[in-house]
Design a protein around this motif. Structure first.
Motif, PDB file in Angstrom:
ATOM      1  N   GLY A 508      -9.933 113.556  89.920  1.00 13.29           N
ATOM      2  CA  GLY A 508      -9.254 114.753  89.259  1.00 13.29           C
ATOM      3  C   GLY A 508     -10.161 115.378  88.306  1.00 13.29           C
ATOM      4  O   GLY A 508     -10.737 116.638  88.807  1.00 13.29           O
ATOM      5  N   HIS A 509     -10.802 114.566  87.488  1.00 11.45           N
ATOM      6  CA  HIS A 509     -11.613 115.165  86.615  1.00 11.45           C
ATOM      7  C   HIS A 509     -12.917 115.396  86.867  1.00 11.45           C
ATOM      8  O   HIS A 509     -13.403 116.365  86.747  1.00 11.45           O
ATOM      9  N   ALA A 510     -13.383 114.424  88.355  1.00 11.09           N
ATOM     10  CA  ALA A 510     -14.436 114.996  89.185  1.00 11.09           C
ATOM     11  C   ALA A 510     -14.884 115.843  89.310  1.00 11.09           C
ATOM     12  O   ALA A 510     -15.787 116.220  89.608  1.00 11.09           O
ATOM     13  N   ILE A 511     -13.923 116.322  90.622  1.00  9.91           N
ATOM     14  CA  ILE A 511     -14.086 117.370  91.529  1.00  9.91           C
ATOM     15  C   ILE A 511     -14.229 118.805  90.577  1.00  9.91           C
ATOM     16  O   ILE A 511     -14.798 119.105  90.812  1.00  9.91           O
ATOM     17  N   SER A 512     -12.591 118.352  89.122  1.00  8.89           N
ATOM     18  CA  SER A 512     -13.090 119.842  88.534  1.00  8.89           C
ATOM     19  C   SER A 512     -13.875 119.748  88.169  1.00  8.89           C
ATOM     20  O   SER A 512     -14.498 121.555  87.605  1.00  8.89           O
ATOM     21  N   ALA A 513     -14.933 118.785  87.180  1.00  5.20           N
ATOM     22  CA  ALA A 513     -16.329 118.953  87.213  1.00  5.20           C
ATOM     23  C   ALA A 513     -17.001 119.467  87.458  1.00  5.20           C
ATOM     24  O   ALA A 513     -17.912 120.270  87.306  1.00  5.20           O
ATOM     25  N   ALA A 514     -17.260 118.732  88.658  1.00 11.39           N
ATOM     26  CA  ALA A 514     -17.971 119.205  89.522  1.00 11.39           C
ATOM     27  C   ALA A 514     -17.891 121.240  90.210  1.00 11.39           C
ATOM     28  O   ALA A 514     -19.169 121.896  90.325  1.00 11.39           O
ATOM     29  N   LEU A 515     -17.106 121.778  89.648  1.00  8.97           N
ATOM     30  CA  LEU A 515     -16.735 122.380  90.574  1.00  8.97           C
ATOM     31  C   LEU A 515     -16.944 123.613  89.184  1.00  8.97           C
ATOM     32  O   LEU A 515     -17.638 124.597  89.417  1.00  8.97           O
ATOM     33  N   LEU A 641      -6.225 124.976  91.648  1.00  9.61           N
ATOM     34  CA  LEU A 641      -7.911 124.557  91.517  1.00  9.61           C
ATOM     35  C   LEU A 641      -7.943 123.881  93.402  1.00  9.61           C
ATOM     36  O   LEU A 641      -8.633 123.685  94.097  1.00  9.61           O
ATOM     37  N   LEU A 642      -7.238 122.403  92.255  1.00 12.90           N
ATOM     38  CA  LEU A 642      -7.065 120.756  92.780  1.00 12.90           C
ATOM     39  C   LEU A 642      -6.447 121.679  94.684  1.00 12.90           C
ATOM     40  O   LEU A 642      -6.439 121.217  95.345  1.00 12.90           O
ATOM     41  N   ARG A 643      -5.505 121.730  94.433  1.00 10.35           N
ATOM     42  CA  ARG A 643      -3.984 121.782  95.532  1.00 10.35           C
ATOM     43  C   ARG A 643      -4.785 122.080  96.989  1.00 10.35           C
ATOM     44  O   ARG A 643      -4.906 120.928  97.588  1.00 10.35           O
ATOM     45  N   PRO A 644      -5.645 123.265  97.183  1.00 10.42           N
ATOM     46  CA  PRO A 644      -6.334 122.877  98.847  1.00 10.42           C
ATOM     47  C   PRO A 644      -7.798 121.828  98.765  1.00 10.42           C
ATOM     48  O   PRO A 644      -7.904 121.502  99.659  1.00 10.42           O
ATOM     49  N   ARG A 645      -7.292 120.666  98.020  1.00 13.50           N
ATOM     50  CA  ARG A 645      -8.644 120.118  98.120  1.00 13.50           C
ATOM     51  C   ARG A 645      -7.488 118.679  98.259  1.00 13.50           C
ATOM     52  O   ARG A 645      -8.613 117.844  97.529  1.00 13.50           O
ATOM     53  N   GLY A 646      -6.847 118.544  98.880  1.00 12.38           N
ATOM     54  CA  GLY A 646      -6.615 117.418  98.817  1.00 12.38           C
ATOM     55  C   GLY A 646      -6.981 116.209  99.156  1.00 12.38           C
ATOM     56  O   GLY A 646      -6.599 114.584  99.365  1.00 12.38           O
ATOM     57  N   PRO A 647      -7.847 116.230 100.546  1.00 11.18           N
ATOM     58  CA  PRO A 647      -8.531 115.180 101.114  1.00 11.18           C
ATOM     59  C   PRO A 647      -9.308 114.888 100.751  1.00 11.18           C
ATOM     60  O   PRO A 647      -9.664 113.179 100.609  1.00 11.18           O
ATOM     61  N   ILE A 648     -10.218 116.044  99.780  1.00 11.32           N
ATOM     62  CA  ILE A 648     -11.253 115.563  98.984  1.00 11.32           C
ATOM     63  C   ILE A 648     -11.037 114.185  97.505  1.00 11.32           C
ATOM     64  O   ILE A 648     -11.740 113.731  97.328  1.00 11.32           O
ATOM     65  N   LEU A 649      -9.556 115.046  96.889  1.00  8.96           N
ATOM     66  CA  LEU A 649      -9.216 114.238  96.162  1.00  8.96           C
ATOM     67  C   LEU A 649      -9.341 112.884  96.407  1.00  8.96           C
ATOM     68  O   LEU A 649      -9.324 111.332  95.946  1.00  8.96           O
TER      69      LEU A 649
END
Length: 682
Positions: A508-515, A641-649
């Motif tokens: 979660g931290h990593a994807i949020s930081a990347a975005l 921000l993260l809800r539609p990105r469950g697969p990438i999480l």
């Protein structure tokens, strides 16, 4: 008439080139005084107007030596030299303290010897002298009576001679208003050869390189001169002393440093600039004056300074707040600070490394009875930095574990470049450990699995390697991998469910930081004792940037809620936890930056610490409500921000569990690929 005076003046300065010593240099002259005379004589040749002024009354003269160590010999030589400008007492007769009608009087000092004082009945052409040795002693850097001494002497028609090693230590009137200045060169091989001629009557055949001469002090010059030995032995001994001082101890160079690529690149560029400056291809104004190394303890900041000096082939002068403070009370601490900067100037070009720079606090946050004391210490440091940087050749590198330092220290022209030195990645950690083990221990063993997932520093690697070497040495056998593993703290592997939760959290931290901050996320690590996401830097200069940082901090918690349906305790707890840091940033917005309901500053949140902030929020419900509104709002935003990105999480979490670490580039590529797929689908 002017031509006659110049010719007479030249005769005064030409004596050093003959086989006879100046008349005031009798038997028993100290070797450092002989060198000081050569420097004075050389400077007088280049400044005939100064030499002429020595015969005038009512003038203000300044002589600046290269370092404070040379003040005493230069002062003694000048006192003795000016005495020769007076009418003779007889062909071979020494002046007597009681014999001075119509001329200078003489006082006697154990250190200086006879020196001129005011005449009882001055003649019209002979100056009366007022002497000042501006050494910077005392709490304020100079005696408070210095300026009054100058003004009184000039009002009485006397000449003033001030000897100093730094213009800033002079009384203000002399700093800008001296009638004549004489700046002495640093010693070189020619000056030492001429001094040997004065002492021994013959030029030596032995030589010493000019670059080595800057390492020599007056004490070295006296130490190297022995009764019954000629100038060749003196020069040879000086060369050996200087070489010993100049020899840099063996150790890593910039090429051997791992995990601090930005600092190594800056150092390599600096070395090239210094070479171009020395060759005359670059002005000093184009060279960086200093940098601040910022990172946690043990990451190699001191090692970096040593490697930089070693790679550049320059002397390293080291100091720290603690070392200066240990000198004693404020006056002694300031004197110790001045001595360090004087040493750096005398050894320039050199690297000046100051550790614990964060121990000099931000003056705006000072309170209480020690506020004025600390203000003066920080002000003195700033003055010394400015005075040192105004002369070519001194590069200052400072180290700090914290960003809480006075902003004036890191403005352009001072520590103008801030370089992050983080804990090393797994790959860098393995290379550091290999460096400390050397090629003789565990040759060919892949060390990456040994340190993978460890939140460790270069200092830890050195400690582990030293312990493993000792264990093998005690067993009188080659090192085994078990020797090394025994030194490394045992890692407690979490249960599979907890490990999966931690992986989701860090994903979660990593994807949020990347975005939120593209290009800034460098590394994601999965380890119970050192899991986290490493950012190159965090811009928090505007309200949107602060809010983005808050969302990144809360993204781990949000990822757990979205993917696992519940929230673990890893998001909160101590003052350094995600929730605490997010709360602190929100409070800083409201309390210190005026981004809340009222445009008012209510304190510096960073200076309070977690415990005090908690008490403030409990005591002021209005502020607490605003802070809670910010944190809750940004948490809802990061959920969206993260809800539609469950697969990438799940994919990032799986890769973390499999490999232990992921680079920021890999995470950003995965995020970008998913965004591209979503675009095609729609």
């Amino acid at each position: 008439m002017e031509t006659e005076k110049s010719a007479e003046n030249s005769s005064l300065t030409a004596r050093c080139h003959a086989n006879t010593s100046p008349p005031f240099m009798k038997d028993g002259v100290a070797p450092d005084e002989a060198v000081a005379w050569v420097l004075v004589e050389r400077a007088l040749q280049m400044a005939p107007s100064f030499a002429l002024a020595l015969k005038q009354s009512g003038v203000a003269l300044v002589v600046e030596a290269q370092s404070a160590e040379w003040l005493r010999p230069v002062f003694r030589v000048l006192c003795q030299f000016t005495a020769t400008l007076e009418p003779a007492h007889g062909d071979d007769e020494e002046p007597s303290p009681a014999e001075h009608p119509g001329t200078h009087g003489y006082d006697y000092d154990d250190d200086i010897g006879y020196y001129p004082t005011a005449p009882t009945s001055p003649g019209p052409t002979h100056p009366r002298w007022a002497w000042l040795a501006c050494t910077g002693e005392g709490p304020q850097g100079q005696r408070e009576t210095d300026e009054n001494d100058v003004l009184s002497a000039l009002a009485e028609g006397r000449a003033v001679m001030a000897v100093t090693a730094a213009n800033a230590l002079l009384p203000p009137c002399l700093q800008i208003g001296a009638d004549h200045r004489l700046t002495l060169d640093r010693i070189d091989s020619s000056a030492l050869a001429q001094a040997a001629l004065l002492l021994d009557g013959a030029l030596p055949t032995a030589t010493i390189h000019d670059d080595l001469c800057r390492f020599l002090t007056p004490a070295d010059i006296r130490f190297a001169c022995r009764p019954g030995e000629d100038g060749d032995r003196w020069i040879a001994r000086l060369a050996a002393l200087a070489s010993a001082k100049a020899t840099t101890k063996k150790g890593p160079t910039l090429a051997d440093l791992y995990g601090m690529e930005e600092a190594a690149d800056w150092g390599a560029n600096l070395i090239q600039d210094l070479k171009d400056f020395a060759a005359g291809r670059l002005s000093w104004q184009e060279v960086d004056r200093g940098c601040l190394l910022l990172g946690p303890p043990g990451t190699g900041k001191t090692t970096y300074a040593q490697a930089l000096a070693r790679s550049a082939g320059l002397p390293l002068v080291t100091a720290s707040h603690g070392l200066w403070q240990a000198a004693g009370h404020q006056g002694q601490m300031l004197a110790a600070m001045r001595a360090t900067f004087e040493q750096a100037r005398a050894l320039s070009p050199c690297i000046l490394f100051v550790d614990e720079i964060d121990a000099f606090p931000d003056r705006s946050s000072l309170e209480g009875q020690h506020r004025e004391y600390t203000h003066q210490v920080v002000n003195a440091l700033l003055e010394l930095m400015d005075g040192t940087f105004s002369r070519p050749g001194v590069i200052m590198v400072a180290a700090s574990n914290s960003r809480r330092i006075d902003p004036a220290l890191i403005r352009p022209g001072r520590l103008e470049r801030i370089i992050e030195v983080p804990l090393p990645s797994d790959a860098a950690l393995a290379r550091i450990l290999r460096h400390h083990l050397g090629s003789d221990h565990l040759a060919g063993v892949d060390l990456h699995p040994v340190v993978a997932g460890m939140a460790a520093s270069g200092a830890d690697c050195e400690f582990w390697a030293r312990g493993a070497k000792r264990q093998a040495r005690r067993a009188k056998r080659p090192m085994h991998i078990e020797d090394l593993l025994a030194q490394i703290p045992q890692r407690l592997e979490p249960a599979p469910d907890l490990r999966h939760r931690i992986a989701i959290h860090e994903a979660g931290h990593a994807i949020s930081a990347a975005l939120e901050m593209p290009g800034q996320m460098k590394l994601a690590k999965l380890h119970r004792e050192g899991s986290g996401v490493l950012l190159a830097s965090v811009n928090a200069n505007t309200e949107p940037e602060i809010r983005a940082h808050i969302r990144i901090l809360l993204a781990g918690r949000a990822a757990e809620e979205l993917t696992l349906g519940s929230i673990g305790m890893g998001s909160g707890g101590p003052s350094y936890s995600d929730l605490a840091r997010a709360t602190g940033l929100a409070a800083e917005m409201i309390i210190a930056h005026g981004f809340g309901d009222k445009l008012i500053w209510s304190g510096d949140v960073r200076a309070w610490g977690g415990a005090t902030l908690a008490s403030v929020l409990m005591a002021d419900s209005g502020i607490a409500t605003q802070v809670e509104r910010v944190v809750t709002g940004e948490y809802k935003s990061v959920l969206e921000l993260l809800r539609p990105r469950g697969p990438i999480l799940n994919e990032v979490a799986e890769l973390l569990q499999r490999h232990g670490t992921l680079s920021g580039q890999v995470v950003e590529e995965l995020v970008a690929a998913m965004g591209h797929k979503a675009t095609i689908t729609s």
